[in-house]
Design a protein around this motif. Structure first.
Motif, PDB file in Angstrom:
ATOM      1  N   ARG A 297       0.521  -1.226   0.145  1.00 12.30           N
ATOM      2  CA  ARG A 297       0.047   0.019  -0.001  1.00 12.30           C
ATOM      3  C   ARG A 297       0.789   1.410  -0.026  1.00 12.30           C
ATOM      4  N   LEU A 298       1.937   1.102   0.735  1.00 16.82           N
ATOM      5  CA  LEU A 298       2.855   2.216   0.674  1.00 16.82           C
ATOM      6  C   LEU A 298       3.582   2.638  -0.482  1.00 16.82           C
ATOM      7  N   ARG A 299       4.038   1.570  -1.014  1.00 16.64           N
ATOM      8  CA  ARG A 299       4.611   1.515  -2.427  1.00 16.64           C
ATOM      9  C   ARG A 299       3.689   2.065  -3.532  1.00 16.64           C
ATOM     10  N   THR A 300       2.707   1.627  -3.353  1.00 21.54           N
ATOM     11  CA  THR A 300       1.524   2.344  -4.496  1.00 21.54           C
ATOM     12  C   THR A 300       1.129   3.802  -4.325  1.00 21.54           C
ATOM     13  N   GLU A 301       1.435   4.063  -2.972  1.00 20.68           N
ATOM     14  CA  GLU A 301       1.350   5.545  -2.925  1.00 20.68           C
ATOM     15  C   GLU A 301       2.404   6.337  -3.328  1.00 20.68           C
ATOM     16  N   PHE A 302       3.670   5.761  -3.065  1.00 20.15           N
ATOM     17  CA  PHE A 302       5.046   6.354  -3.634  1.00 20.15           C
ATOM     18  C   PHE A 302       4.850   6.317  -5.176  1.00 20.15           C
ATOM     19  N   LYS A 303       4.477   5.148  -5.781  1.00 21.26           N
ATOM     20  CA  LYS A 303       4.289   5.118  -7.328  1.00 21.26           C
ATOM     21  C   LYS A 303       3.282   6.231  -7.871  1.00 21.26           C
ATOM     22  N   GLU A 304       2.275   6.337  -7.168  1.00 21.36           N
ATOM     23  CA  GLU A 304       0.925   7.368  -7.658  1.00 21.36           C
ATOM     24  C   GLU A 304       1.715   8.808  -7.483  1.00 21.36           C
ATOM     25  N   SER A 305       2.504   9.002  -6.699  1.00 22.55           N
ATOM     26  CA  SER A 305       3.038  10.563  -6.404  1.00 22.55           C
ATOM     27  C   SER A 305       4.274  10.901  -6.893  1.00 22.55           C
ATOM     28  N   VAL A 306       5.222  10.050  -6.949  1.00 22.54           N
ATOM     29  CA  VAL A 306       6.690  10.066  -7.248  1.00 22.54           C
ATOM     30  C   VAL A 306       7.063   9.761  -8.744  1.00 22.54           C
ATOM     31  N   VAL A 307       6.795   8.218  -8.900  1.00 22.63           N
ATOM     32  CA  VAL A 307       7.352   7.707 -10.179  1.00 22.63           C
ATOM     33  C   VAL A 307       6.797   8.259 -11.277  1.00 22.63           C
ATOM     34  N   GLU A 308       7.717   8.359 -12.214  1.00 24.02           N
ATOM     35  CA  GLU A 308       7.284   8.811 -13.573  1.00 24.02           C
ATOM     36  C   GLU A 308       7.951   8.044 -14.683  1.00 24.02           C
ATOM     37  N   THR A 329      14.859  18.310 -14.650  1.00 24.41           N
ATOM     38  CA  THR A 329      13.254  18.063 -14.175  1.00 24.41           C
ATOM     39  C   THR A 329      13.365  18.303 -12.640  1.00 24.41           C
ATOM     40  N   PRO A 330      11.916  18.536 -12.493  1.00 27.92           N
ATOM     41  CA  PRO A 330      11.666  18.823 -11.034  1.00 27.92           C
ATOM     42  C   PRO A 330      11.587  17.459 -10.021  1.00 27.92           C
ATOM     43  N   GLY A 331      12.320  17.670  -8.828  1.00 30.61           N
ATOM     44  CA  GLY A 331      12.161  16.666  -8.006  1.00 30.61           C
ATOM     45  C   GLY A 331      10.779  16.404  -7.287  1.00 30.61           C
ATOM     46  N   ARG A 332      10.542  15.481  -6.677  1.00 31.14           N
ATOM     47  CA  ARG A 332       9.236  15.186  -5.971  1.00 31.14           C
ATOM     48  C   ARG A 332       9.711  14.845  -4.396  1.00 31.14           C
ATOM     49  N   VAL A 333       9.111  15.445  -3.499  1.00 29.80           N
ATOM     50  CA  VAL A 333       9.407  14.967  -2.140  1.00 29.80           C
ATOM     51  C   VAL A 333       8.204  13.904  -1.649  1.00 29.80           C
ATOM     52  N   PHE A 334       8.667  12.897  -1.145  1.00 31.77           N
ATOM     53  CA  PHE A 334       7.614  12.020  -0.461  1.00 31.77           C
ATOM     54  C   PHE A 334       8.006  11.894   1.061  1.00 31.77           C
ATOM     55  N   GLU A 335       6.751  12.141   1.740  1.00 34.70           N
ATOM     56  CA  GLU A 335       6.843  11.870   3.210  1.00 34.70           C
ATOM     57  C   GLU A 335       6.533  10.621   3.497  1.00 34.70           C
ATOM     58  N   PHE A 336       7.243   9.763   4.181  1.00 31.95           N
ATOM     59  CA  PHE A 336       6.839   8.377   4.830  1.00 31.95           C
ATOM     60  C   PHE A 336       5.945   8.591   5.871  1.00 31.95           C
ATOM     61  N   PRO A 337       5.379   7.217   6.340  1.00 30.30           N
ATOM     62  CA  PRO A 337       4.614   7.347   7.395  1.00 30.30           C
ATOM     63  C   PRO A 337       5.081   7.896   8.496  1.00 30.30           C
ATOM     64  N   ASP A 338       6.478   7.737   8.870  1.00 28.62           N
ATOM     65  CA  ASP A 338       6.942   8.029  10.111  1.00 28.62           C
ATOM     66  C   ASP A 338       7.392   9.517  10.257  1.00 28.62           C
ATOM     67  N   GLY A 339       7.002   9.971   9.039  1.00 29.48           N
ATOM     68  CA  GLY A 339       7.538  11.656   9.101  1.00 29.48           C
ATOM     69  C   GLY A 339       8.757  11.887   8.091  1.00 29.48           C
ATOM     70  N   SER A 340       9.495  10.918   8.177  1.00 26.36           N
ATOM     71  CA  SER A 340      10.861  11.364   7.320  1.00 26.36           C
ATOM     72  C   SER A 340      10.441  11.391   5.765  1.00 26.36           C
ATOM     73  N   GLU A 346      16.204  12.107 -10.300  1.00 33.55           N
ATOM     74  CA  GLU A 346      16.317  11.365 -11.559  1.00 33.55           C
ATOM     75  C   GLU A 346      15.905   9.828 -11.170  1.00 33.55           C
ATOM     76  N   THR A 347      15.949   9.186  -9.989  1.00 32.13           N
ATOM     77  CA  THR A 347      15.697   8.174  -9.580  1.00 32.13           C
ATOM     78  C   THR A 347      13.943   7.598  -9.904  1.00 32.13           C
ATOM     79  N   ARG A 348      13.391   8.744  -9.715  1.00 34.65           N
ATOM     80  CA  ARG A 348      11.973   8.459  -9.849  1.00 34.65           C
ATOM     81  C   ARG A 348      11.588   8.050 -11.409  1.00 34.65           C
ATOM     82  N   TYR A 349      12.308   8.217 -12.281  1.00 34.47           N
ATOM     83  CA  TYR A 349      12.396   7.745 -13.614  1.00 34.47           C
ATOM     84  C   TYR A 349      12.867   6.522 -13.740  1.00 34.47           C
ATOM     85  N   ARG A 350      13.959   6.088 -13.301  1.00 36.36           N
ATOM     86  CA  ARG A 350      14.846   5.056 -13.225  1.00 36.36           C
ATOM     87  C   ARG A 350      13.928   3.803 -13.020  1.00 36.36           C
TER      88      ARG A 350
END
Lengths: 480, 143
Positions: A297-308, A329-340, A346-350
């Motif tokens: 579920r968490l990885r799905t959230e990451f895929k939806e908001s960060v991965v391109e 290209t613009p970067g994207r910030v992702f907040e994990f459930p623990d707040g980090s 570039e890795t979000r494309y990779r």
């Protein structure tokens, strides 16, 4: 259409699924099962195909419903579908669907206040343990409601969808369940690529369907799946999640996400700083399967908001491209459930590049998730088209239909267009995808819903009488 | 049989035969009847101007089927050819319901018309440009 019913007097009595009765439309997938009434624009119920098994007691007990997939002692998360997106667990599947239809499609049952559970004093071991038919109270209201529900199954035709590689045995199991188990008056089963091609207005089309457990490329001609064209591989949403996982693990510093249910509370921190959170104390062990479900579920959230998807024109692994991605290209910030939280550039494309180019898979991808060069989307498309008549290829490439939730990743269609243009120079490529994300996520369901609500579809259904005369193999004869 | 249960009326075949055998029509446009039970003839004409015909499709406000007697001359100079062409018009901006209805019913009409020489699945205005149609129907042999 079907929702505005006519009085039963104008309907001939031998019509199945005419305007007066709404058919159930059931579209089972590996990650989600979609169910609803024929004629509606979207499925009323979209539920993960996972269910809870409570071990520990004498008899393991299964509970269906997303709300029961919670941290709980002895809870194991199971799935009734196979990774090939077909139904194999015929003990569980009918129960899962029945519960879905009863609880989410039919109106809530009237139960006497004493028995509806709302006035009970909560006891710890009762969490989520209330199940249909559990109450022994033979109160009249409940019984009548149950009878009515039973009647609904007996009055509603059932249209199911299936993967084009579904087996004969499974199709026969489906009709048997509908007819013997549920007492349905009529049944039909449609292949998902056919439904998707119709819903796009293109009876001839190349269907690219990237779902959770599978990606498939299938040629449909005049509404029929061309068997020799069927290509599939695991390069879908779950595979992409494994790339995300590999990205996190290979990151410096390594990202070890804490799932939502483990976080009691958290404080905001700067990007890259260690998390400040309090872990929830559960007092019991969490099963691996539940943890895996939560991680997904968490990885799905990451895929939806960060991965391109890297749009090209050059492939991401071409020298210099990574620098362009990093600097332009613009970067994207992702907040994990623990707040980090971390910035991803570039890795979000990779992580999505391996879909097209197997050499781009992250080096620390676990062996069981590594795909071969023949399993990339690009190869699936090439192999699919080499399985069809040369004359048909231009028609297919001019009518590419993209469906499945994993195709909603930003950049997917742009990249697909580039890949196709490079693969088939000189041919006109045209990609069609539903503008509404719901039509892309539930394409096959929506197609089945409209098809089975057409006034003339009553001629198509396999009726109970036909089933009784011919047996289960009627489904192979009729649903071609 | 189509996959929707919708079937063409006998009139569809009659008018098609007039086009095929007697050259009475240049084109026929078919639609699904208002009660969505059958396919009926909406328009049939001897009008030879392609633009008039394609304009009717564009203005139809939804999907249609059509048959057009496409005539083209070969670039090799070996004279002209005629091909009766089936056109499944389903504009991309039409609603999903009419798209589904027409796509799942197409086979019923097409298989009842004997003598179709080519088929075009048209989803936008480019697809019903004369040059594009002739290119597809003649497989690039038109001059």
């Amino acid at each position: 259409m079907a929702a505005h019913n006519l009085t039963s007097t104008v309907q001939p009595s031998d019509v199945y699924g005419g305007d007066e009765v709404q058919a159930f439309v059931l579209d089972p997938g590996y990650y989600f099962t979609r169910a609803g009434f024929a004629g509606e624009d979207a499925p009323k119920a979209v539920q993960p195909s996972f269910y809870a098994r409570i071990n520990g007691a004498d008899q393991p007990k299964d509970i269906y419903g997303e709300q029961y997939l919670i941290p709980r002692e002895n809870l194991e998360v199971r799935n009734y579908m196979t990774k090939d997106s077909i139904v194999e667990d015929w003990d569980t599947a009918p129960k899962f669907w029945e519960s879905l239809i009863r609880n989410q499609l039919l109106p809530p049952r009237q139960v006497a206040p004493k028995q509806n559970g709302l006035n009970d004093i909560p006891r710890e071991d009762q969490e989520g343990d209330v199940e249909m038919g559990d109450s022994n109270g033979a109160d009249k209201t409940g019984d009548t409601a149950e009878d009515e529900e039973l009647k609904l199954f007996e009055e509603s035709p059932l249209l199911m969808t299936e993967a084009p590689w579904n087996t004969t045995k499974n199709r026969e199991k489906s009709i048997e369940m509908a007819m013997e188990g549920w007492g349905c008056p009529a049944f039909w089963i449609s292949r998902t690529p056919t439904l998707v091609s119709f819903a796009a207005g293109k009876p001839t089309a190349l269907i690219i369907d990237v779902g959770a457990a599978n990606a498939s490329v299938v040629a449909v001609h005049d509404g029929h799946v061309l068997k020799r064209s069927i290509q599939k591989s695991p390069v879908g949403g779950l595979w992409l999640s494994q790339q995300v996982q590999a990205l996190w693990e290979g990151n410096d510093p390594k990202v070890e996400p804490v799932p939502f249910f483990m976080v009691e509370n958290k404080a905001p921190v700067d990007a890259g700083a260690p998390a400040q959170y309090t872990a929830r104390k559960l007092g019991f062990d969490i099963s691996e399967t539940f943890r895996a479900y939560e991680d997904e579920r968490l990885r799905t959230e990451f895929k939806e908001s960060v991965v391109e998807v890297w749009r090209g024109p050059t492939r991401f692994m071409m020298p210099g491209t990574e620098e362009i991605a990093r600097n332009q290209t613009p970067g994207r910030v992702f907040e994990f459930p623990d707040g980090s939280n971390h910035m991803w550039r570039e890795t979000r494309y990779r992580v999505a590049e391996g879909m097209w180019d197997d050499t781009a898979q992250l080096p620390n991808t676990p062996d069981e998730w590594k795909i071969s060069a023949e399993q990339t989307l690009s190869s699936l498309i090439r192999n699919c088209l080499s399985g069809v008549d040369v004359d048909l290829r231009p028609n297919l490439l001019g009518n590419v239909v993209v469906t499945g939730a994993s195709t909603l990743i930003n950049g997917f269609n742009d990249r697909l267009n580039i890949e196709l243009t490079q693969m088939f120079p000189g041919l006109k490529i045209r990609i069609h995808s539903a503008g509404l994300s719901s039509e892309r996520r539930f394409g096959a369901w929506v197609g089945g819903s409209i098809l089975s609500s057409l006034g003339t579809f009553h001629q198509m259904w396999i009726s109970r009488k036909e089933y009784e005369e011919n047996g289960v193999n009627i489904v192979e004869k009729r649903c071609k | 049989m189509s996959q929707s249960g919708v079937s063409p009326t006998p009139e569809c075949v009659d008018e098609f035969n007039k086009l095929k055998l007697n050259r009475e029509h240049k084109y026929i446009i078919f639609k699904v009847s208002d009660d969505k039970k059958s396919i009926v003839v909406e328009d049939a004409s001897a009008e030879k101007d392609w633009e008039v015909f394609s304009g009717k499709l564009r203005d139809a406000g939804g999907p249609r089927y059509a048959v057009y007697d496409v005539e083209y001359s070969l670039s090799s100079g070996e004279g002209t050819r005629n091909k009766i062409t089936f056109i499944a018009w389903s504009p991309d901006d039409a609603g999903i319901r009419p798209k589904m209805l027409y796509a799942s019913s197409k086979d019923a009409l097409k298989s009842s018309l004997n003598g179709i020489g080519a088929e075009i699945q048209a989803n936008d205005e480019d697809d019903i440009e004369w040059s594009s149609v002739v290119g597809k129907v003649s497989k690039g042999l038109a001059g």
